[in-house]
Design a protein around this motif. Structure first.
Motif, PDB file in Angstrom:
ATOM      1  N   LEU A 163      -7.379  10.648  -7.097  1.00  0.00           N
ATOM      2  CA  LEU A 163      -6.634  11.793  -6.539  1.00  0.00           C
ATOM      3  C   LEU A 163      -5.832  12.490  -7.642  1.00  0.00           C
ATOM      4  N   LEU A 171      -7.666   0.837  -3.429  1.00  0.00           N
ATOM      5  CA  LEU A 171      -6.558   1.778  -3.237  1.00  0.00           C
ATOM      6  C   LEU A 171      -6.177   2.402  -4.592  1.00  0.00           C
ATOM      7  N   GLU A 230       0.835  -1.208   0.000  1.00  0.00           N
ATOM      8  CA  GLU A 230       0.000   0.000   0.000  1.00  0.00           C
ATOM      9  C   GLU A 230       0.868   1.254   0.000  1.00  0.00           C
ATOM     10  N   SER A 239       1.087   3.623  -3.302  1.00  0.00           N
ATOM     11  CA  SER A 239       0.680   5.020  -3.074  1.00  0.00           C
ATOM     12  C   SER A 239       1.804   5.950  -3.519  1.00  0.00           C
ATOM     13  N   LYS A 284      -8.683   4.842  -5.790  1.00  0.00           N
ATOM     14  CA  LYS A 284      -8.602   6.117  -5.070  1.00  0.00           C
ATOM     15  C   LYS A 284      -7.398   6.951  -5.538  1.00  0.00           C
ATOM     16  N   LEU A 285      -6.252   6.273  -5.702  1.00  0.00           N
ATOM     17  CA  LEU A 285      -5.049   7.011  -6.092  1.00  0.00           C
ATOM     18  C   LEU A 285      -5.226   7.669  -7.459  1.00  0.00           C
ATOM     19  N   HIS A 325      -4.485  11.539   2.022  1.00  0.00           N
ATOM     20  CA  HIS A 325      -4.303  10.103   1.822  1.00  0.00           C
ATOM     21  C   HIS A 325      -3.382   9.582   2.912  1.00  0.00           C
ATOM     22  N   GLN A 326      -3.665   8.361   3.365  1.00  0.00           N
ATOM     23  CA  GLN A 326      -2.900   7.882   4.506  1.00  0.00           C
ATOM     24  C   GLN A 326      -2.801   6.367   4.500  1.00  0.00           C
TER      25      GLN A 326
END
Ligand code: NOJ
Ligand code: CA
Length: 523
Positions: free
Chosen positions: A445, A438, A350, A354, A441-442, A500-501
């Protein structure tokens, strides 16, 4: 030469066609199969494809041994199927790059067969032959002698079945058989490969990933001859197809982008001193069968104590040199190396994904990485050897052959993962914490915030040789990267919101936890 505008918003998905989706139940993936899965690819957020070689081939190197550049391999479909795929993809806003192999052909290619004849003909100099079957080149080139009637050894690019096309020599040290890079013979090869590009671009294809792009000209000095050759090729093809895009397998972006490529893979082949990629993800020592990890000194391995400087020094120097020339491409993995999931656990993945997918440049997602597919221990296939483990069929659902093909188990291209916990798209879609979401989402973004997009912007705020914690910045966004076993205190002025985390951060006390990666937006 300008890079096409569409690359500013491109996110690629790499498809290994034989292993993606089998639409006609013969056990092997095909073009119609890709067409049926376009909606899935679009759903992830990818809007461009790189498809590994699909041309007619004896498949001694999985299609990187082309027998006919103008014909789709029957196992994948017909030329018409390719045109249909391109049309369907374009209707959904998806671009397609094919894989161009310009350095060599298959030894079964008609050009090569003609070149092997004793009597002089049109193709005699299409490949590189020494003047004598008993004399191999003494300048580091690999060559094969004694296999053909022609009196000479032919130079190869990779396997013996892949004779090198003749783009000439930068430095001629044996005029008996070496031609110049602007000789009539070299020009003819150049034109032949331009014709291939033209043929597919005229059918609507959006460009090419270029195999071994650094290797056209022989006896080259700092790839200068090869660079000059690419400039000449792009002068022609980019005029005719200004929207076409080219990504090189070169990994020296300061050279490839300046001779006309739009993108370069940021992998590390160790050429030109290396570019640092290796140090980030792939500093493993493995056993001789490549299936046991003995040691891992990669920056992203939580327990390693290696700083990011080995990468940053190389990367920053390069991006400063190439600011307006094109894009660097981080890829989750490709068909030539063990999947990243082989070396890292899910949490580490992850962080890695990311990081990769929020860097400048054009990102590439290798099929199956979005669900955490494994690097399998399977027998070699079509010249894959250890690479074969990263080329197994896509895992769609829990049906027969994990949804890849309805053929019988014995007939499928490669075995699928037999583990009862084998990841599938179906399972990943049901799990909000899956890698699949994930990636979604990335990509979202990247598309939402211009600062996080493909265009080059990267500013290092804090890094050092003796710790792993790094802070960098892209526009208004701050990246706190800490793939280490220590919590770290950070100093940043201002108010921030978390965008984001992975892992944890204590914003009030300004502490980023061990094994964490957080992206903050300055308010
Ligand atoms: C690089 C390709 O990615 C690889 O799969 C192939 O074997 C060699 N080039 C030779 O074409
Ligand atoms: Ca098929």
């Amino acid at each position: 030469m300008k890079t096409p505008k569409w690359l500013e918003k491109a996110t690629f998905y790499q498809i290994y066609p034989q292993s993606f989706y089998d639409s006609n139940n013969d056990g092997i993936g095909d073009l119609n199969g890709i067409k049926q899965k376009l909606d899935y690819i679009k759903w992830i957020g990818c809007n461009a494809l790189w498809i590994n070689p699909i041309f007619d081939s004896p498949f001694k190197d999985a299609g990187y041994d082309v027998r006919d550049y103008y014909k789709v391999a029957p196992r994948y479909g017909t030329n018409q199927d390719l045109e249909d795929l391109v049309k369907a993809a374009h209707e959904k806003g998806i671009r397609i790059l094919l894989d161009l192999v310009p350095c060599h052909t298959s030894d079964d290619h008609e050009w090569f067969k003609a070149s092997c004849r004793q009597e002089e003909n049109e193709y005699t100099h299409r490949y590189i032959w020494t003047h004598d079957a008993f004399e191999k080149p003494n300048n580091g080139l690999q060559a094969v002698g004694g296999m053909k009637d022609r009196n000479g050894c032919y130079v190869i690019s990779y396997f013996h079945s892949q004779p090198s096309l003749n783009y000439g020599f930068y430095r001629i040290d044996d005029p008996r058989w070496q031609k110049g890079m602007d000789s009539e013979e070299a020009i003819k090869t150049r034109e032949a490969i331009i014709d291939v590009m033209r043929f597919w671009l005229s059918k609507g294809v959006d460009g090419f990933r270029v195999d071994m792009a650094a290797c056209l000209v022989k006896n080259d000095y700092n790839d200068e001859g090869t660079r000059a050759t690419w400039k000449k090729i792009f002068d022609v093809i980019k005029k005719e197809y200004p929207e076409s895009a080219f990504v090189s397998e070169w990994s020296v972006p300061e050279w490839s982008l300046k001779c006309g490529f739009d993108m370069d893979f940021y992998l590390d082949h160790g050429w030109n001193g290396g570019n640092g990629y290796h140090h980030l993800f792939r500093c493993q020592e493995v056993d001789k069968n490549n299936h046991i990890i003995l040691k891992d000194d990669s920056y992203f391995k939580t327990e390693s104590n290696k700083s990011m400087m080995r990468f940053l020094n190389e990367y920053i120097r390069r991006i400063n040199e190439t600011r307006d020339d094109g894009y660097y491409c981080f890829l989750t993995n490709n068909h030539d190396m063990p999947r990243t999931s082989f070396f890292y656990n899910k949490h580490e993945l992850e962080i890695i994904y990311s990081f990769m997918f929020l860097m400048p440049g054009v990102p590439f997602l290798y099929y199956g990485d979005e669900i955490g597919m494994k690097f399998l221990n399977v027998p070699t296939k079509e010249g894959g050897y250890y690479r074969t483990g990263a080329r197994t069929p896509m895992q769609w659902d829990n049906s027969k052959n994990l949804g890849f093909s309805k053929a019988s188990k014995e007939d499928i291209y490669l075995p699928v993962d037999e583990d009862k916990d084998a990841p599938t798209v179906e399972k990943a879609k049901k799990d909000p914490n899956s890698l699949l979401y994930l990636f979604k989402k990335l990509i979202e973004l990247r598309n939402t915030y211009e600062d996080l997009g493909n265009v080059q912007n990267f500013e290092l705020i804090d890094a050092s040789e003796n710790r792993k914690f790094v802070i960098y910045k892209r526009g208004n966004f701050y990246f706190l990267l800490n793939p280490s076993v220590y919590d770290e205190k950070y100093y940043l002025d201002g108010n921030f919101e978390i965008i984001h985390q992975v892992g944890n951060i204590d914003i009030n006390n300004r502490i980023i936890n061990k094994s964490s990666f957080v992206v903050l937006r300055k308010l």
